[in-house]
Scaffold this motif. Structure first.
Motif, PDB file in Angstrom:
ATOM      1  N   ILE A 158      30.924 -33.508   4.398  1.00 27.53           N
ATOM      2  CA  ILE A 158      32.025 -32.649   4.853  1.00 27.53           C
ATOM      3  C   ILE A 158      32.165 -31.454   3.916  1.00 27.53           C
ATOM      4  O   ILE A 158      32.392 -30.321   4.358  1.00 27.53           O
ATOM      5  N   TYR A 159      32.008 -31.719   2.633  1.00 27.72           N
ATOM      6  CA  TYR A 159      32.064 -30.649   1.631  1.00 27.72           C
ATOM      7  C   TYR A 159      30.996 -29.590   1.905  1.00 27.72           C
ATOM      8  O   TYR A 159      31.278 -28.382   1.927  1.00 27.72           O
ATOM      9  N   ARG A 160      29.754 -30.028   2.154  1.00 31.59           N
ATOM     10  CA  ARG A 160      28.670 -29.077   2.412  1.00 31.59           C
ATOM     11  C   ARG A 160      28.915 -28.296   3.704  1.00 31.59           C
ATOM     12  O   ARG A 160      28.615 -27.100   3.784  1.00 31.59           O
ATOM     13  N   THR A 161      29.462 -28.982   4.701  1.00 30.70           N
ATOM     14  CA  THR A 161      29.766 -28.306   5.968  1.00 30.70           C
ATOM     15  C   THR A 161      30.821 -27.229   5.763  1.00 30.70           C
ATOM     16  O   THR A 161      30.730 -26.141   6.351  1.00 30.70           O
ATOM     17  N   SER A 162      31.800 -27.519   4.926  1.00 31.22           N
ATOM     18  CA  SER A 162      32.862 -26.531   4.668  1.00 31.22           C
ATOM     19  C   SER A 162      32.296 -25.301   3.954  1.00 31.22           C
ATOM     20  O   SER A 162      32.690 -24.167   4.246  1.00 31.22           O
ATOM     21  N   ILE A 163      31.365 -25.542   3.025  1.00 35.52           N
ATOM     22  CA  ILE A 163      30.703 -24.421   2.334  1.00 35.52           C
ATOM     23  C   ILE A 163      29.967 -23.567   3.357  1.00 35.52           C
ATOM     24  O   ILE A 163      30.081 -22.336   3.369  1.00 35.52           O
ATOM     25  N   ASN A 164      29.208 -24.226   4.207  1.00 33.17           N
ATOM     26  CA  ASN A 164      28.422 -23.520   5.219  1.00 33.17           C
ATOM     27  C   ASN A 164      29.325 -22.711   6.142  1.00 33.17           C
ATOM     28  O   ASN A 164      29.021 -21.554   6.468  1.00 33.17           O
ATOM     29  N   THR A 165      30.433 -23.296   6.569  1.00 33.05           N
ATOM     30  CA  THR A 165      31.369 -22.601   7.473  1.00 33.05           C
ATOM     31  C   THR A 165      31.902 -21.334   6.829  1.00 33.05           C
ATOM     32  O   THR A 165      31.964 -20.272   7.469  1.00 33.05           O
ATOM     33  N   GLN A 166      32.278 -21.426   5.556  1.00 34.17           N
ATOM     34  CA  GLN A 166      32.819 -20.263   4.853  1.00 34.17           C
ATOM     35  C   GLN A 166      31.771 -19.165   4.692  1.00 34.17           C
ATOM     36  O   GLN A 166      32.053 -17.982   4.881  1.00 34.17           O
ATOM     37  N   VAL A 167      30.561 -19.584   4.340  1.00 33.06           N
ATOM     38  CA  VAL A 167      29.476 -18.616   4.114  1.00 33.06           C
ATOM     39  C   VAL A 167      29.070 -17.931   5.419  1.00 33.06           C
ATOM     40  O   VAL A 167      28.848 -16.716   5.451  1.00 33.06           O
ATOM     41  N   SER A 193      31.880  -7.177  -2.283  1.00 29.83           N
ATOM     42  CA  SER A 193      32.428  -8.215  -3.157  1.00 29.83           C
ATOM     43  C   SER A 193      32.574  -9.540  -2.417  1.00 29.83           C
ATOM     44  O   SER A 193      32.338 -10.609  -2.996  1.00 29.83           O
ATOM     45  N   GLU A 194      32.933  -9.488  -1.146  1.00 25.85           N
ATOM     46  CA  GLU A 194      33.060 -10.710  -0.346  1.00 25.85           C
ATOM     47  C   GLU A 194      31.691 -11.361  -0.145  1.00 25.85           C
ATOM     48  O   GLU A 194      31.562 -12.592  -0.202  1.00 25.85           O
ATOM     49  N   ILE A 195      30.687 -10.535   0.100  1.00 33.30           N
ATOM     50  CA  ILE A 195      29.337 -11.071   0.298  1.00 33.30           C
ATOM     51  C   ILE A 195      28.808 -11.687  -0.991  1.00 33.30           C
ATOM     52  O   ILE A 195      28.216 -12.773  -0.981  1.00 33.30           O
ATOM     53  N   LYS A 196      29.040 -11.003  -2.108  1.00 34.74           N
ATOM     54  CA  LYS A 196      28.578 -11.541  -3.391  1.00 34.74           C
ATOM     55  C   LYS A 196      29.291 -12.850  -3.723  1.00 34.74           C
ATOM     56  O   LYS A 196      28.685 -13.774  -4.286  1.00 34.74           O
ATOM     57  N   ALA A 197      30.580 -12.918  -3.366  1.00 30.59           N
ATOM     58  CA  ALA A 197      31.332 -14.155  -3.603  1.00 30.59           C
ATOM     59  C   ALA A 197      30.765 -15.284  -2.753  1.00 30.59           C
ATOM     60  O   ALA A 197      30.672 -16.439  -3.202  1.00 30.59           O
ATOM     61  N   ALA A 198      30.372 -14.946  -1.529  1.00 26.65           N
ATOM     62  CA  ALA A 198      29.790 -15.950  -0.630  1.00 26.65           C
ATOM     63  C   ALA A 198      28.436 -16.423  -1.174  1.00 26.65           C
ATOM     64  O   ALA A 198      28.092 -17.606  -1.075  1.00 26.65           O
ATOM     65  N   ILE A 199      27.671 -15.496  -1.750  1.00 25.73           N
ATOM     66  CA  ILE A 199      26.390 -15.856  -2.352  1.00 25.73           C
ATOM     67  C   ILE A 199      26.607 -16.826  -3.512  1.00 25.73           C
ATOM     68  O   ILE A 199      25.919 -17.846  -3.637  1.00 25.73           O
ATOM     69  N   LEU A 208      21.635 -17.692   2.801  1.00 29.76           N
ATOM     70  CA  LEU A 208      21.399 -16.876   1.609  1.00 29.76           C
ATOM     71  C   LEU A 208      20.508 -15.680   1.920  1.00 29.76           C
ATOM     72  O   LEU A 208      20.710 -14.588   1.378  1.00 29.76           O
ATOM     73  N   VAL A 209      19.543 -15.870   2.796  1.00 29.80           N
ATOM     74  CA  VAL A 209      18.661 -14.765   3.198  1.00 29.80           C
ATOM     75  C   VAL A 209      19.492 -13.649   3.835  1.00 29.80           C
ATOM     76  O   VAL A 209      19.349 -12.474   3.488  1.00 29.80           O
ATOM     77  N   VAL A 210      20.352 -14.026   4.765  1.00 29.52           N
ATOM     78  CA  VAL A 210      21.180 -13.039   5.471  1.00 29.52           C
ATOM     79  C   VAL A 210      22.104 -12.311   4.499  1.00 29.52           C
ATOM     80  O   VAL A 210      22.214 -11.077   4.524  1.00 29.52           O
ATOM     81  N   LEU A 211      22.762 -13.066   3.631  1.00 29.27           N
ATOM     82  CA  LEU A 211      23.687 -12.462   2.669  1.00 29.27           C
ATOM     83  C   LEU A 211      22.959 -11.534   1.708  1.00 29.27           C
ATOM     84  O   LEU A 211      23.418 -10.424   1.416  1.00 29.27           O
ATOM     85  N   ALA A 212      21.813 -11.994   1.210  1.00 27.69           N
ATOM     86  CA  ALA A 212      21.041 -11.185   0.256  1.00 27.69           C
ATOM     87  C   ALA A 212      20.565  -9.882   0.889  1.00 27.69           C
ATOM     88  O   ALA A 212      20.555  -8.828   0.243  1.00 27.69           O
ATOM     89  N   GLN A 213      20.183  -9.947   2.146  1.00 29.17           N
ATOM     90  CA  GLN A 213      19.738  -8.741   2.850  1.00 29.17           C
ATOM     91  C   GLN A 213      20.889  -7.752   3.022  1.00 29.17           C
ATOM     92  O   GLN A 213      20.681  -6.540   2.962  1.00 29.17           O
ATOM     93  N   HIS A 214      22.085  -8.263   3.207  1.00 29.43           N
ATOM     94  CA  HIS A 214      23.255  -7.394   3.385  1.00 29.43           C
ATOM     95  C   HIS A 214      23.527  -6.545   2.139  1.00 29.43           C
ATOM     96  O   HIS A 214      23.939  -5.386   2.254  1.00 29.43           O
ATOM     97  N   VAL A 215      23.314  -7.132   0.960  1.00 28.11           N
ATOM     98  CA  VAL A 215      23.629  -6.406  -0.277  1.00 28.11           C
ATOM     99  C   VAL A 215      22.378  -5.981  -1.044  1.00 28.11           C
ATOM    100  O   VAL A 215      22.479  -5.435  -2.140  1.00 28.11           O
ATOM    101  N   GLY A 216      21.206  -6.235  -0.475  1.00 29.24           N
ATOM    102  CA  GLY A 216      19.968  -5.809  -1.126  1.00 29.24           C
ATOM    103  C   GLY A 216      19.691  -6.520  -2.429  1.00 29.24           C
ATOM    104  O   GLY A 216      19.169  -5.920  -3.379  1.00 29.24           O
ATOM    105  N   ASP A 217      20.027  -7.806  -2.493  1.00 29.85           N
ATOM    106  CA  ASP A 217      19.782  -8.585  -3.706  1.00 29.85           C
ATOM    107  C   ASP A 217      18.404  -9.236  -3.591  1.00 29.85           C
ATOM    108  O   ASP A 217      18.248 -10.312  -3.013  1.00 29.85           O
ATOM    109  N   ASP A 218      17.402  -8.591  -4.167  1.00 30.92           N
ATOM    110  CA  ASP A 218      16.024  -9.059  -4.053  1.00 30.92           C
ATOM    111  C   ASP A 218      15.795 -10.422  -4.691  1.00 30.92           C
ATOM    112  O   ASP A 218      15.034 -11.246  -4.173  1.00 30.92           O
ATOM    113  N   ALA A 219      16.451 -10.663  -5.825  1.00 27.48           N
ATOM    114  CA  ALA A 219      16.250 -11.933  -6.535  1.00 27.48           C
ATOM    115  C   ALA A 219      16.735 -13.109  -5.688  1.00 27.48           C
ATOM    116  O   ALA A 219      16.049 -14.126  -5.565  1.00 27.48           O
ATOM    117  N   VAL A 220      17.917 -12.948  -5.099  1.00 29.62           N
ATOM    118  CA  VAL A 220      18.474 -14.016  -4.254  1.00 29.62           C
ATOM    119  C   VAL A 220      17.619 -14.183  -3.001  1.00 29.62           C
ATOM    120  O   VAL A 220      17.357 -15.303  -2.555  1.00 29.62           O
TER     121      VAL A 220
END
Length: 276
Positions: free
Chosen positions: A78-87, A99-105, A128-140
């Motif tokens: 349930i914990y993992r599902t809640s993380i996924n829902t928020q992200v 800042s919201e995207i980085k917090a989600a990452i 993580l792929v989607v979020l990283a692409q949004h902010v151009g975070d190559d490492a993530v």
């Protein structure tokens, strides 16, 4: 127990917030009846879900996982599902701030995935792929790609798509050596063998790797034709340590393109100052 009945009454009145707190108290109190404790924990989380309080579900489910060791797996799920829902909410929000995207990452990266199924891990990495692409975070981004490829049960199509994305990333960075070595892991199901070898040869060529000639020759052997064939034959001549000798070898195949044949001969002459 009277307190359980009162909490149940709040639940029936749809007083979700009040009922959630009442059930949580009962769930965590060691003096409560064991049977009612687990049931209270479940109902507390139900109330939070009805109010879409995902952040609270995240923290409360971890509390319950510690309080109910025998049911830890269930509550951690349930914990993992809640993380996924928020992200996912952030990933799908086109108006989300950086800042919201980085917090989600950060939230996603800090998630405890021990005990997670491969399906959960795949979803986690995709987010993580989607979020990283949004902010151009190559490492993530590259870390997420690596996480996906490390999952043995990753569907073949997803594995191919992930490798292709890695190749595209390296190409944009002009890191053709990495692009080539990554492409070697691909199956290229949509391409003919000749086209696959041409693709690999081109990447190796751009990376100044000697493997380019091997791939080019394989492409020709597998029936590469048209303009691509002529271009490859020219490249083989220009890449050869003995270009004049290679030109003689390729000339019979290049007669259908006399101008290209002539241009290739001129390039060899200009490079080596040798008309032979």
């Amino acid at each position: 127990e009277i307190r359980y009945q009162l909490a149940q009454l709040s639940y029936e009145k749809k007083q979700w917030s009040k009922a959630a707190d009442q059930f949580r108290t009962l769930a965590l109190e060691k003096t409560s009846q064991a049977e009612l404790q687990k049931k209270s924990a479940d109902l507390a989380l139900d109330c939070l879900a009805l109010e879409k309080r995902d952040a609270d579900i995240e923290s409360w489910s971890l509390e319950f996982a510690k309080a109910f060791p025998k049911n830890a797996g269930e509550f951690k799920g349930i914990y993992r599902t809640s993380i996924n829902t928020q992200v996912v909410k952030v990933a799908n929000n086109n108006k989300a701030s950086v800042s919201e995207i980085k917090a989600a990452i950060e939230k996603s990266q800090s998630a405890d995935l021990r005990g997670a199924s491969d399906k959960e891990k795949i979803m986690h990495a995709h987010n993580l792929v989607v979020l990283a692409q949004h902010v151009g975070d190559d490492a993530v981004l590259m870390s997420a790609y690596s996480s996906l490829l490390a999952i043995r049960s990753l569907p073949t199509a997803d594995r191919e798509a992930t490798l292709a994305s890695q190749v595209g990333f390296y190409e944009k960075k002009l890191d053709f050596k990495s692009a080539y070595h990554t492409a070697l892991k691909m199956k290229f199901p949509a391409l003919k063998t000749s086209e696959k070898e041409l693709k690999l040869g081109t990447l190796a060529d751009l990376a100044s790797l000697s493997a380019a000639q091997t791939h080019y020759n394989k492409a020709l052997a597998k029936g590469l034709s048209g303009n691509a064939e002529m271009s490859v034959r020219q490249r083989l001549v220009l890449l050869s340590s003995h270009p004049a000798k290679e030109l003689k070898k390729q000339s019979s195949h290049m007669k259908s393109s006399p101008r290209l044949l002539a241009d290739t001969a001129l390039l060899i002459y200009a490079k080596n100052h040798n008309a032979n």
